[in-house]
Design a protein around this motif. Structure first.
Motif, PDB file in Angstrom:
ATOM      1  N   GLN A  24      12.113  25.651  12.520  1.00  0.00           N
ATOM      2  CA  GLN A  24      11.679  25.808  13.909  1.00  0.00           C
ATOM      3  C   GLN A  24      12.772  26.459  14.750  1.00  0.00           C
ATOM      4  OE1 GLN A  24       9.452  22.608  15.820  1.00  0.00           O
ATOM      5  NE2 GLN A  24       9.378  21.480  13.887  1.00  0.00           N
ATOM      6  N   ARG A  25      14.009  26.059  14.524  1.00  0.00           N
ATOM      7  CA  ARG A  25      15.113  26.609  15.304  1.00  0.00           C
ATOM      8  C   ARG A  25      15.256  28.113  15.075  1.00  0.00           C
ATOM      9  NH1 ARG A  25      20.154  28.291  15.097  1.00  0.00           N
ATOM     10  NH2 ARG A  25      20.301  28.090  12.823  1.00  0.00           N
ATOM     11  N   LEU A  26      15.208  28.524  13.818  1.00  0.00           N
ATOM     12  CA  LEU A  26      15.393  29.935  13.500  1.00  0.00           C
ATOM     13  C   LEU A  26      14.224  30.787  13.987  1.00  0.00           C
ATOM     14  CD1 LEU A  26      16.924  29.649   9.914  1.00  0.00           C
ATOM     15  CD2 LEU A  26      18.087  30.357  12.019  1.00  0.00           C
ATOM     16  N   MET A  27      13.022  30.250  13.901  1.00  0.00           N
ATOM     17  CA  MET A  27      11.866  31.006  14.385  1.00  0.00           C
ATOM     18  C   MET A  27      11.918  31.158  15.905  1.00  0.00           C
ATOM     19  SD  MET A  27       8.839  29.570  11.864  1.00  0.00           S
ATOM     20  CE  MET A  27       7.656  30.855  12.274  1.00  0.00           C
ATOM     21  N   ALA A  28      12.364  30.099  16.585  1.00  0.00           N
ATOM     22  CA  ALA A  28      12.525  30.181  18.039  1.00  0.00           C
ATOM     23  C   ALA A  28      13.639  31.157  18.394  1.00  0.00           C
ATOM     24  CB  ALA A  28      12.829  28.796  18.608  1.00  0.00           C
ATOM     25  N   GLN A  29      14.686  31.176  17.588  1.00  0.00           N
ATOM     26  CA  GLN A  29      15.801  32.107  17.823  1.00  0.00           C
ATOM     27  C   GLN A  29      15.324  33.555  17.707  1.00  0.00           C
ATOM     28  OE1 GLN A  29      19.452  31.405  15.550  1.00  0.00           O
ATOM     29  NE2 GLN A  29      19.694  33.617  15.264  1.00  0.00           N
ATOM     30  N   ALA A  30      14.513  33.841  16.683  1.00  0.00           N
ATOM     31  CA  ALA A  30      13.999  35.199  16.492  1.00  0.00           C
ATOM     32  C   ALA A  30      13.128  35.628  17.665  1.00  0.00           C
ATOM     33  CB  ALA A  30      13.208  35.277  15.186  1.00  0.00           C
ATOM     34  N   THR A  31      12.321  34.708  18.164  1.00  0.00           N
ATOM     35  CA  THR A  31      11.466  35.006  19.313  1.00  0.00           C
ATOM     36  C   THR A  31      12.299  35.302  20.544  1.00  0.00           C
ATOM     37  OG1 THR A  31       9.643  33.652  18.476  1.00  0.00           O
ATOM     38  CG2 THR A  31       9.680  34.087  20.841  1.00  0.00           C
ATOM     39  N   PRO A  84      -1.628  32.263  11.571  1.00  0.00           N
ATOM     40  CA  PRO A  84      -2.635  31.318  12.074  1.00  0.00           C
ATOM     41  C   PRO A  84      -3.018  31.561  13.530  1.00  0.00           C
ATOM     42  CG  PRO A  84      -0.488  30.235  11.822  1.00  0.00           C
ATOM     43  CD  PRO A  84      -0.385  31.570  11.164  1.00  0.00           C
ATOM     44  N   TYR A  85      -2.055  31.989  14.344  1.00  0.00           N
ATOM     45  CA  TYR A  85      -2.357  32.256  15.752  1.00  0.00           C
ATOM     46  C   TYR A  85      -3.285  33.466  15.877  1.00  0.00           C
ATOM     47  CZ  TYR A  85       1.525  29.059  16.510  1.00  0.00           C
ATOM     48  OH  TYR A  85       2.342  27.958  16.495  1.00  0.00           O
ATOM     49  N   CYS A  86      -3.071  34.438  15.011  1.00  0.00           N
ATOM     50  CA  CYS A  86      -3.938  35.618  15.020  1.00  0.00           C
ATOM     51  C   CYS A  86      -5.360  35.250  14.624  1.00  0.00           C
ATOM     52  CB  CYS A  86      -3.394  36.679  14.064  1.00  0.00           C
ATOM     53  SG  CYS A  86      -1.762  37.313  14.507  1.00  0.00           S
ATOM     54  N   ASN A  87      -5.499  34.405  13.625  1.00  0.00           N
ATOM     55  CA  ASN A  87      -6.837  34.002  13.195  1.00  0.00           C
ATOM     56  C   ASN A  87      -7.558  33.209  14.279  1.00  0.00           C
ATOM     57  OD1 ASN A  87      -6.949  35.132  10.531  1.00  0.00           O
ATOM     58  ND2 ASN A  87      -5.477  33.589   9.879  1.00  0.00           N
ATOM     59  N   LYS A 177       3.990  43.506  18.029  1.00  0.00           N
ATOM     60  CA  LYS A 177       3.765  42.346  18.876  1.00  0.00           C
ATOM     61  C   LYS A 177       2.253  42.156  19.026  1.00  0.00           C
ATOM     62  CE  LYS A 177       7.759  42.293  22.015  1.00  0.00           C
ATOM     63  NZ  LYS A 177       8.169  42.494  23.425  1.00  0.00           N
ATOM     64  N   PRO A 178       1.779  40.918  19.079  1.00  0.00           N
ATOM     65  CA  PRO A 178       0.364  40.729  19.418  1.00  0.00           C
ATOM     66  C   PRO A 178       0.143  41.218  20.845  1.00  0.00           C
ATOM     67  CG  PRO A 178       1.530  38.641  19.494  1.00  0.00           C
ATOM     68  CD  PRO A 178       2.484  39.638  18.918  1.00  0.00           C
ATOM     69  N   ALA A 179      -0.897  41.970  21.053  1.00  0.00           N
ATOM     70  CA  ALA A 179      -1.107  42.559  22.381  1.00  0.00           C
ATOM     71  C   ALA A 179      -2.577  42.855  22.588  1.00  0.00           C
ATOM     72  CB  ALA A 179      -0.296  43.841  22.529  1.00  0.00           C
ATOM     73  N   ASP A 193      -1.611  42.965  28.069  1.00  0.00           N
ATOM     74  CA  ASP A 193      -0.938  41.682  27.831  1.00  0.00           C
ATOM     75  C   ASP A 193      -0.135  41.826  26.544  1.00  0.00           C
ATOM     76  OD1 ASP A 193      -0.751  38.642  28.492  1.00  0.00           O
ATOM     77  OD2 ASP A 193      -1.220  38.721  26.348  1.00  0.00           O
ATOM     78  N   VAL A 194       1.210  41.760  26.667  1.00  0.00           N
ATOM     79  CA  VAL A 194       2.088  41.974  25.517  1.00  0.00           C
ATOM     80  C   VAL A 194       3.151  40.881  25.487  1.00  0.00           C
ATOM     81  CG1 VAL A 194       3.519  43.645  24.276  1.00  0.00           C
ATOM     82  CG2 VAL A 194       1.736  44.461  25.838  1.00  0.00           C
ATOM     83  N   PRO A 195       2.819  39.698  24.997  1.00  0.00           N
ATOM     84  CA  PRO A 195       3.807  38.611  24.968  1.00  0.00           C
ATOM     85  C   PRO A 195       4.863  38.834  23.893  1.00  0.00           C
ATOM     86  CG  PRO A 195       1.788  37.926  23.874  1.00  0.00           C
ATOM     87  CD  PRO A 195       1.516  39.282  24.454  1.00  0.00           C
ATOM     88  N   ALA A 196       6.101  38.515  24.209  1.00  0.00           N
ATOM     89  CA  ALA A 196       7.166  38.594  23.212  1.00  0.00           C
ATOM     90  C   ALA A 196       7.088  37.428  22.237  1.00  0.00           C
ATOM     91  CB  ALA A 196       8.535  38.613  23.903  1.00  0.00           C
ATOM     92  N   ASP A 197       6.505  36.323  22.691  1.00  0.00           N
ATOM     93  CA  ASP A 197       6.321  35.137  21.858  1.00  0.00           C
ATOM     94  C   ASP A 197       4.966  35.240  21.159  1.00  0.00           C
ATOM     95  OD1 ASP A 197       5.887  32.648  20.747  1.00  0.00           O
ATOM     96  OD2 ASP A 197       6.617  31.533  22.497  1.00  0.00           O
TER      97      ASP A 197
END
Length: 211
Positions: A24-31, A84-87, A177-179, A193-197
């Motif tokens: 979780q830490r590393l994924m949050a860091q990448a975001t 999963p978020y995309c689905n 990026k999802p957009a 709408d272009v979220p970085a997260d």
């Protein structure tokens, strides 16, 4: 029926409970690094959308200019069918498809997946709208959405069994990026709408309000 944002919150809560803390830490860091970099900020309102022609999961070719002959177009970029978020987002759009069509718009989903994997995503989610394959992220790059995943995040994905390179038919591990964009018939973008997260998505109902 829960809204997309409610479904995303539920999934994120489960992830926080079950995923290892270091992951979780590393994924949050990448975001956060992607946010701070300022890259792939995406096209914005009043920009002119680039025209494109991409293969549909059913084997046909879809041209944005041709779609515009029938009215405005909603274009949503998703990372891949393994996300999963995309689905969740794709299925939320499916629930709103009838309303989108009643308002005279066409819905298009784009990812860097190869046509075969795009077809799998379409069939898995029973999607009844255009699911296009943007191998090499050519169109995503035109919309200023593409970025390279950091090596440590690639390692996390591989350890989780996610071979993004196989899905995309490329070894560069590049994603969009999802957009989501609402493109008027004259090609002008009237909603962006272009979220970085990547865990954040706009609810399809919000996009429909722009119609």
């Amino acid at each position: 029926m829960n809204s997309l944002l409610e479904e995303i919150k539920s999934y994120k809560d489960q992830f926080k409970q079950n995923a290892p803390a270091e992951k979780q830490r590393l994924m949050a860091q990448a975001t956060q690094e992607l946010k701070d970099s300022g890259i792939a900020s995406g096209l914005t309102v009043v920009d002119q959308a680039p025209s494109f022609e991409l293969p549909h999961a059913d084997g046909t070719t879809v041209n944005l200019k041709t779609l515009h002959e029938n009215g405005p177009v909603i274009v949503t970029f998703y990372r891949d069918g393994w996300c999963p978020y995309c689905n969740l987002e794709l299925r939320a759009y499916l629930r709103e498809l009838a309303t989108i069509q009643e308002k005279g718009a066409t819905l298009v989903a784009i990812s860097p997946e190869t046509p075969d994997y795009s077809l799998s995503t379409k069939e898995k989610n029973e999607l009844d709208f255009y699911v296009l394959s943007d191998v090499d992220n050519i169109v995503a790059r035109q919309f200023d959405l593409d970025f390279d995943m950091p090596d440590y995040l690639i390692d996390i994905y591989k350890a989780s069994g996610l071979n993004v390179d196989a899905h995309n038919g490329k070894e560069d591990w590049q994603l969009p990026k999802p957009a989501t964009f609402f493109i008027q018939s004259d090609g002008t973008i009237s909603f962006s709408d272009v979220p970085a997260d990547y865990t954040e998505r706009v609810d399809p109902k919000t996009v429909i309000e722009k119609l």
